[in-house]
Design a protein around this motif. Structure first.
Motif, PDB file in Angstrom:
ATOM      1  N   ARG A 187       0.833  -1.200   0.000  1.00 59.40           N
ATOM      2  CA  ARG A 187       0.000   0.000   0.000  1.00 59.40           C
ATOM      3  C   ARG A 187       0.874   1.259   0.000  1.00 59.40           C
ATOM      4  O   ARG A 187       1.921   1.286   0.646  1.00 59.40           O
ATOM      5  CB  ARG A 187      -0.941  -0.017   1.206  1.00 59.40           C
ATOM      6  N   SER A 188       0.412   2.283  -0.738  1.00 59.83           N
ATOM      7  CA  SER A 188       1.242   3.478  -0.896  1.00 59.83           C
ATOM      8  C   SER A 188       0.904   4.514   0.158  1.00 59.83           C
ATOM      9  O   SER A 188       0.126   5.423  -0.083  1.00 59.83           O
ATOM     10  CB  SER A 188       1.025   4.098  -2.273  1.00 59.83           C
ATOM     11  N   TRP A 189       1.516   4.397   1.319  1.00 62.78           N
ATOM     12  CA  TRP A 189       1.314   5.398   2.363  1.00 62.78           C
ATOM     13  C   TRP A 189       1.844   6.732   1.878  1.00 62.78           C
ATOM     14  O   TRP A 189       2.932   6.798   1.305  1.00 62.78           O
ATOM     15  CB  TRP A 189       2.049   4.974   3.639  1.00 62.78           C
ATOM     16  N   GLN A 190       1.094   7.810   2.127  1.00 63.61           N
ATOM     17  CA  GLN A 190       1.460   9.129   1.630  1.00 63.61           C
ATOM     18  C   GLN A 190       2.078   9.990   2.727  1.00 63.61           C
ATOM     19  O   GLN A 190       1.773   9.816   3.902  1.00 63.61           O
ATOM     20  CB  GLN A 190       0.215   9.829   1.079  1.00 63.61           C
ATOM     21  N   SER A 191       2.933  10.910   2.291  1.00 63.83           N
ATOM     22  CA  SER A 191       3.588  11.825   3.228  1.00 63.83           C
ATOM     23  C   SER A 191       2.615  12.917   3.686  1.00 63.83           C
ATOM     24  O   SER A 191       1.594  13.150   3.055  1.00 63.83           O
ATOM     25  CB  SER A 191       4.778  12.496   2.551  1.00 63.83           C
ATOM     26  N   SER A 192       2.970  13.575   4.775  1.00 58.43           N
ATOM     27  CA  SER A 192       2.206  14.744   5.211  1.00 58.43           C
ATOM     28  C   SER A 192       3.077  15.592   6.117  1.00 58.43           C
ATOM     29  O   SER A 192       4.083  15.130   6.658  1.00 58.43           O
ATOM     30  CB  SER A 192       0.954  14.326   5.982  1.00 58.43           C
ATOM     31  N   ALA A 193       2.676  16.854   6.266  1.00 51.50           N
ATOM     32  CA  ALA A 193       3.321  17.755   7.218  1.00 51.50           C
ATOM     33  C   ALA A 193       2.287  18.118   8.268  1.00 51.50           C
ATOM     34  O   ALA A 193       1.197  18.565   7.939  1.00 51.50           O
ATOM     35  CB  ALA A 193       3.831  18.999   6.518  1.00 51.50           C
ATOM     36  N   GLY A 194       2.629  17.895   9.529  1.00 53.76           N
ATOM     37  CA  GLY A 194       1.676  18.027  10.632  1.00 53.76           C
ATOM     38  C   GLY A 194       1.078  19.408  10.784  1.00 53.76           C
ATOM     39  O   GLY A 194       0.006  19.567  11.349  1.00 53.76           O
ATOM     40  N   SER A 195       1.781  20.430  10.260  1.00 54.60           N
ATOM     41  CA  SER A 195       1.274  21.786  10.449  1.00 54.60           C
ATOM     42  C   SER A 195       0.464  22.251   9.243  1.00 54.60           C
ATOM     43  O   SER A 195      -0.340  23.156   9.343  1.00 54.60           O
ATOM     44  CB  SER A 195       2.447  22.738  10.686  1.00 54.60           C
ATOM     45  N   GLY A 196       0.694  21.621   8.083  1.00 59.06           N
ATOM     46  CA  GLY A 196       0.062  22.103   6.859  1.00 59.06           C
ATOM     47  C   GLY A 196      -1.396  21.715   6.756  1.00 59.06           C
ATOM     48  O   GLY A 196      -1.935  21.003   7.601  1.00 59.06           O
ATOM     49  N   GLY A 197      -2.038  22.192   5.692  1.00 56.21           N
ATOM     50  CA  GLY A 197      -3.426  21.822   5.450  1.00 56.21           C
ATOM     51  C   GLY A 197      -3.482  20.398   4.921  1.00 56.21           C
ATOM     52  O   GLY A 197      -2.475  19.717   4.838  1.00 56.21           O
ATOM     53  N   GLY A 198      -4.650  19.937   4.568  1.00 55.92           N
ATOM     54  CA  GLY A 198      -4.791  18.585   4.049  1.00 55.92           C
ATOM     55  C   GLY A 198      -4.572  17.568   5.134  1.00 55.92           C
ATOM     56  O   GLY A 198      -4.905  17.797   6.285  1.00 55.92           O
ATOM     57  N   ARG A 199      -3.988  16.420   4.767  1.00 54.33           N
ATOM     58  CA  ARG A 199      -3.861  15.371   5.775  1.00 54.33           C
ATOM     59  C   ARG A 199      -2.765  15.700   6.792  1.00 54.33           C
ATOM     60  O   ARG A 199      -1.766  16.327   6.464  1.00 54.33           O
ATOM     61  CB  ARG A 199      -3.588  14.027   5.100  1.00 54.33           C
ATOM     62  N   ALA A 200      -2.956  15.257   8.011  1.00 55.69           N
ATOM     63  CA  ALA A 200      -1.983  15.445   9.074  1.00 55.69           C
ATOM     64  C   ALA A 200      -2.296  14.463  10.186  1.00 55.69           C
ATOM     65  O   ALA A 200      -3.455  14.194  10.474  1.00 55.69           O
ATOM     66  CB  ALA A 200      -2.027  16.866   9.594  1.00 55.69           C
ATOM     67  N   LEU A 201      -1.250  13.918  10.800  1.00 55.98           N
ATOM     68  CA  LEU A 201      -1.445  12.965  11.894  1.00 55.98           C
ATOM     69  C   LEU A 201      -1.586  13.703  13.220  1.00 55.98           C
ATOM     70  O   LEU A 201      -2.504  13.432  14.002  1.00 55.98           O
ATOM     71  CB  LEU A 201      -0.268  11.989  11.950  1.00 55.98           C
ATOM     72  N   ALA A 202      -0.671  14.629  13.476  1.00 57.32           N
ATOM     73  CA  ALA A 202      -0.702  15.383  14.733  1.00 57.32           C
ATOM     74  C   ALA A 202       0.127  16.647  14.554  1.00 57.32           C
ATOM     75  O   ALA A 202       0.995  16.708  13.691  1.00 57.32           O
ATOM     76  CB  ALA A 202      -0.117  14.539  15.879  1.00 57.32           C
ATOM     77  N   TRP A 203      -0.174  17.638  15.390  1.00 54.51           N
ATOM     78  CA  TRP A 203       0.575  18.894  15.333  1.00 54.51           C
ATOM     79  C   TRP A 203       2.059  18.625  15.614  1.00 54.51           C
ATOM     80  O   TRP A 203       2.389  17.889  16.564  1.00 54.51           O
ATOM     81  CB  TRP A 203       0.003  19.867  16.361  1.00 54.51           C
ATOM     82  N   GLN A 204       2.944  19.179  14.757  1.00 56.23           N
ATOM     83  CA  GLN A 204       4.399  18.982  14.866  1.00 56.23           C
ATOM     84  C   GLN A 204       4.834  17.529  14.682  1.00 56.23           C
ATOM     85  O   GLN A 204       5.884  17.116  15.182  1.00 56.23           O
ATOM     86  CB  GLN A 204       4.947  19.544  16.181  1.00 56.23           C
ATOM     87  N   VAL A 205       4.009  16.762  13.978  1.00 59.64           N
ATOM     88  CA  VAL A 205       4.413  15.397  13.611  1.00 59.64           C
ATOM     89  C   VAL A 205       4.187  15.251  12.108  1.00 59.64           C
ATOM     90  O   VAL A 205       3.060  15.368  11.639  1.00 59.64           O
ATOM     91  CB  VAL A 205       3.611  14.324  14.378  1.00 59.64           C
ATOM     92  N   ASP A 206       5.277  15.033  11.363  1.00 59.32           N
ATOM     93  CA  ASP A 206       5.177  14.824   9.920  1.00 59.32           C
ATOM     94  C   ASP A 206       5.272  13.332   9.635  1.00 59.32           C
ATOM     95  O   ASP A 206       5.759  12.563  10.463  1.00 59.32           O
ATOM     96  CB  ASP A 206       6.314  15.538   9.181  1.00 59.32           C
ATOM     97  N   VAL A 207       4.794  12.956   8.456  1.00 55.85           N
ATOM     98  CA  VAL A 207       4.901  11.564   8.026  1.00 55.85           C
ATOM     99  C   VAL A 207       5.686  11.543   6.732  1.00 55.85           C
ATOM    100  O   VAL A 207       5.361  12.285   5.794  1.00 55.85           O
ATOM    101  CB  VAL A 207       3.501  10.941   7.825  1.00 55.85           C
ATOM    102  N   ARG A 208       6.748  10.758   6.679  1.00 54.22           N
ATOM    103  CA  ARG A 208       7.561  10.641   5.469  1.00 54.22           C
ATOM    104  C   ARG A 208       7.328   9.262   4.860  1.00 54.22           C
ATOM    105  O   ARG A 208       7.658   8.255   5.479  1.00 54.22           O
ATOM    106  CB  ARG A 208       9.045  10.797   5.773  1.00 54.22           C
ATOM    107  N   ALA A 209       6.723   9.278   3.678  1.00 48.12           N
ATOM    108  CA  ALA A 209       6.436   8.015   2.992  1.00 48.12           C
ATOM    109  C   ALA A 209       6.559   8.271   1.497  1.00 48.12           C
ATOM    110  O   ALA A 209       7.526   8.926   1.088  1.00 48.12           O
ATOM    111  CB  ALA A 209       5.045   7.526   3.396  1.00 48.12           C
ATOM    112  N   HIS A 210       5.605   7.819   0.689  1.00 48.92           N
ATOM    113  CA  HIS A 210       5.665   8.086  -0.742  1.00 48.92           C
ATOM    114  C   HIS A 210       5.738   9.582  -0.982  1.00 48.92           C
ATOM    115  O   HIS A 210       5.061  10.347  -0.314  1.00 48.92           O
ATOM    116  CB  HIS A 210       4.448   7.491  -1.460  1.00 48.92           C
ATOM    117  N   GLY A 211       6.583   9.979  -1.944  1.00 49.69           N
ATOM    118  CA  GLY A 211       6.714  11.402  -2.248  1.00 49.69           C
ATOM    119  C   GLY A 211       7.539  12.139  -1.213  1.00 49.69           C
ATOM    120  O   GLY A 211       7.439  13.356  -1.111  1.00 49.69           O
ATOM    121  N   GLY A 212       8.325  11.413  -0.433  1.00 47.58           N
ATOM    122  CA  GLY A 212       9.159  12.075   0.565  1.00 47.58           C
ATOM    123  C   GLY A 212      10.463  11.325   0.785  1.00 47.58           C
ATOM    124  O   GLY A 212      10.631  10.202   0.309  1.00 47.58           O
TER     125      GLY A 212
END
Ligand SMILES: [Zn+2]
Ligand SMILES: [Zn+2]
Length: 370
Positions: A187-212
């Motif tokens: 499965r293609s887990w996607q990246s995110s930045a915790g502070s940005g709009g769109g998907r986010a896991l938690a404040w000040q927690v980023d996710v590095r996966a596909h596209g990162g």
């Protein structure tokens, strides 16, 4: 967190102690490649990718369609990442001090990137997107990503990933922490930045996966060195509860949750009317349309325009060859584009028009199936 570590480091070093030599970048890169993690060089002393070649720095140039990565140049950061031993040697011979980036998606890695930035606290409902924090939860002392991730884990009755000694954890120079996990399913887990709009896991927690990408342990930067904690050097399998949370917060594209992409209903109708099945015109059109549809997973950086152009070109050829009417083809393309990029109909219509007219000049003649 960082000052405390530094103090501990100093007190451990007695006069006369021989410190182990810092690993060379090329050895770090080789070690990563041995784990099956594609690598790319970082700019000297920094955590950003090494610079592009002159051609790739030209205004308007993008990675899509660029041949540099395929030809062995390190342009376009993680998109050029490789496990090829010869290429790695050549890159780090050219830039021996360049740090090492790991392209997370192709490496099958999901890295939880915890920040400890001194930012003012957001609204309490923005700490854990999608989870209202009840008023009885006392937020005194909550200051960074360590705390929001610990809060999420506590709410789920799960152990805090920051304390997970059974997986590779890397302290960053700014006092943050990278918790490395493996996602062995495709499965293609996607990246995110915790502070940005769109998907986010938690404040000040980023996710590095596909596209990162993520900075490899041992990498030196001007801000300091990325150091692995404890003895564990292997990423553990992504814990099931965390996978659930990532899914809940939109880190898995709908496509990879719900099986293979299906062409829009109007496309199926049109093709049925044209008497075609899987081997007919739709057999050619579906894969290129699926590429366009897959762009829905991310709002940018997916090469949407180029993919829509390619699908339009193919459709144009099918129209000239008489497999679809112009109107049918246009509808199919518009439906697919609108699903992937809502609200961008005007832009999409332009791409569809020019792609179809270019394709119309190169008709696609298929063998009609009996
Ligand atoms: Zn280039
Ligand atoms: Zn390029």
């Amino acid at each position: 967190m960082a000052p405390e570590l530094r103090v501990r480091g100093f007190s451990a070093v007695r006069p006369g102690t021989v410190l182990p030599a810092a690993p060379r970048s090329v050895d770090i890169a080789r070690w990563c490649a041995e784990q099956g993690w594609p690598v790319h060089p970082l700019a000297f002393g920094r955590k950003t990718p090494a610079g592009n070649c002159g051609g790739c720095r030209a205004p308007g140039h993008t990675h899509s369609g660029c041949t540099c990565p395929a030809e062995g140049r390190w342009c376009h950061g993680f998109r050029a990442a490789t496990c090829d031993a010869e290429r790695i040697l050549r890159w780090w011979r050219k830039a021996p001090e360049a740090g090492v980036g790991v392209s997370c998606g192709p490496a099958g890695l999901v890295v939880i990137d915890i920040d400890a930035h001194g930012q003012s606290l957001p609204d309490r409902d923005c700490l854990l997107p999608g989870i209202p924090v009840p008023p009885q939860v006392d937020l005194t002392g909550l200051a960074n990503g360590y705390h929001t991730l610990a809060l999420l884990a506590a709410l789920r009755g799960a152990p805090d990933p920051a304390d997970d000694e059974d997986t590779l954890r890397v302290r960053t120079p700014s006092g943050g922490l990278h918790v490395w996990y493996r996602a062995p399913d495709a499965r293609s887990w996607q990246s995110s930045a915790g502070s940005g709009g769109g998907r986010a896991l938690a404040w000040q927690v980023d996710v590095r996966a596909h596209g990162g990408y993520i900075v490899a342990p041992g990498t030196w930067t001007r801000a300091g060195t990325y150091r692995a904690l404890g003895a564990c050097r292997k990423p553990a399998v992504l814990p099931a509860w965390l996978a659930e949370e990532l899914k809940r917060t939109g880190h898995l594209p709908r496509k990879s949750q719900a099986g293979p992409w299906q062409p829009p209903p109007r496309a199926r109708q049109a093709v049925a009317a044209a008497g075609g099945g899987g081997q007919g015109p739709l057999g050619i059109l579906v894969p290129v349309l699926a590429e366009v549809a897959a762009c829905a997973a991310q709002s940018q950086g997916t090469g949407f325009s180029e993919k829509l152009n390619r699908a339009s070109y193919t459709a144009g050829g099918l129209v000239t060859a008489g497999f679809l009417t112009h109107q049918q083809a246009e509808q199919i393309l518009q439906d697919t584009a609108a699903a992937a990029r809502p609200g961008q109909d005007r832009k999409a219509a332009g791409i569809i028009r020019s792609g179809m007219s270019a394709g119309a000049r190169r008709p696609l003649y298929l063998r009609r199936e009996g």
